[in-house]
Design an enzyme around this catalytic site. Structure first.
Site, PDB file in Angstrom:
ATOM      1  N   HIS A  86     -10.810 -25.403  13.391  1.00 22.60           N
ATOM      2  CA  HIS A  86     -11.841 -24.725  13.153  1.00 22.60           C
ATOM      3  C   HIS A  86     -12.679 -25.072  14.532  1.00 22.60           C
ATOM      4  CE1 HIS A  86     -11.416 -24.694   8.539  1.00 22.60           C
ATOM      5  NE2 HIS A  86     -10.914 -24.174   8.733  1.00 22.60           N
ATOM      6  N   GLU A  88     -15.672 -25.756  14.924  1.00 23.01           N
ATOM      7  CA  GLU A  88     -16.823 -26.795  14.847  1.00 23.01           C
ATOM      8  C   GLU A  88     -16.071 -28.341  14.850  1.00 23.01           C
ATOM      9  OE1 GLU A  88     -17.979 -23.912  11.839  1.00 23.01           O
ATOM     10  OE2 GLU A  88     -15.799 -24.273  12.156  1.00 23.01           O
ATOM     11  N   CYS A 116     -17.478 -25.682   6.468  1.00 19.56           N
ATOM     12  CA  CYS A 116     -15.467 -25.675   5.644  1.00 19.56           C
ATOM     13  C   CYS A 116     -16.455 -26.752   5.346  1.00 19.56           C
ATOM     14  CB  CYS A 116     -14.559 -25.826   6.086  1.00 19.56           C
ATOM     15  SG  CYS A 116     -13.740 -27.159   6.976  1.00 19.56           S
ATOM     16  N   CYS A 119     -14.905 -29.932   8.206  1.00 18.53           N
ATOM     17  CA  CYS A 119     -16.146 -30.031   9.404  1.00 18.53           C
ATOM     18  C   CYS A 119     -16.848 -30.304   9.028  1.00 18.53           C
ATOM     19  CB  CYS A 119     -15.940 -27.870   9.928  1.00 18.53           C
ATOM     20  SG  CYS A 119     -14.474 -27.837  10.844  1.00 18.53           S
TER      21      CYS A 119
END
Length: 175
Positions: A86, A88, A116, A119
């Site tokens: 991801h 992040e 999410c 993260c």
């Protein structure tokens, strides 16, 4: 000096950076960008996609994303099978690789989607207590964010679009 001089505020400025970062995403299902900032200085950027040295998602590198695009996996399902990092997480890992203490002294995570669960846990662990976002993400745990006292700010997409249009219009006029 003209009182009509207009420029993005800090949140808009760094969100534009996150929007720019997401253009590098190689994920076929969702493009996300993230920027970690402290004291109005950009520490790291990230975008979602497969790890370095792994075939890009858009080239078939992530079987889970391919199956999702074919309608064989529902959005949010089988995330543990996704090879894409991801945005992040990539920004947080970038700080770790460079030895930057991102969470110290009020760092802010600018991201095009509310992070999410995974993260969010990473951001909380390193001390980030403010997320500035554009969109919601279906797998976000808002209960955890509240318990960790993480402030979540949603920016107005129209303001970001205004600045993006202003930037693009300068290039269109010069062509």
């Amino acid at each position: 000096m003209s009182s009509s001089f207009d420029r993005p505020n800090w949140d808009e400025y760094f969100m534009l950076q996150a929007e720019l970062a997401k253009l590098r995403s190689n994920c076929v299902t969702r493009q996300v960008g993230a920027v970690i900032v402290r004291n109005h200085r950009q520490l790291a950027t990230g975008y979602n996609g497969t790890p370095p040295g792994i075939k890009n998602c858009f080239d078939g590198g992530c079987e889970r994303c391919k199956l999702r695009m074919e309608g064989k996996i529902e959005p949010g399902a089988s995330l543990d099978r996704c090879l894409c990092n991801h945005a992040e997480a990539n920004a947080i890992m970038h700080c770790a690789i460079l030895g930057i203490e991102a969470g110290v002294e009020g760092a802010i995570l600018y991201t095009t989607f509310v992070p999410c669960l995974e993260c969010t846990k990473m951001a909380i662990t390193i001390g980030i207590r403010k997320f500035v976002c554009l969109d919601n993400y279906p797998e976000t745990d808002f209960g955890l964010l509240k318990e960790a006292e993480v402030e979540v700010v949603h920016l107005d997409k129209n303001n970001i679009a205004k600045w993006a249009k202003k930037l693009v219009s300068k290039y269109e006029k010069s062509v």
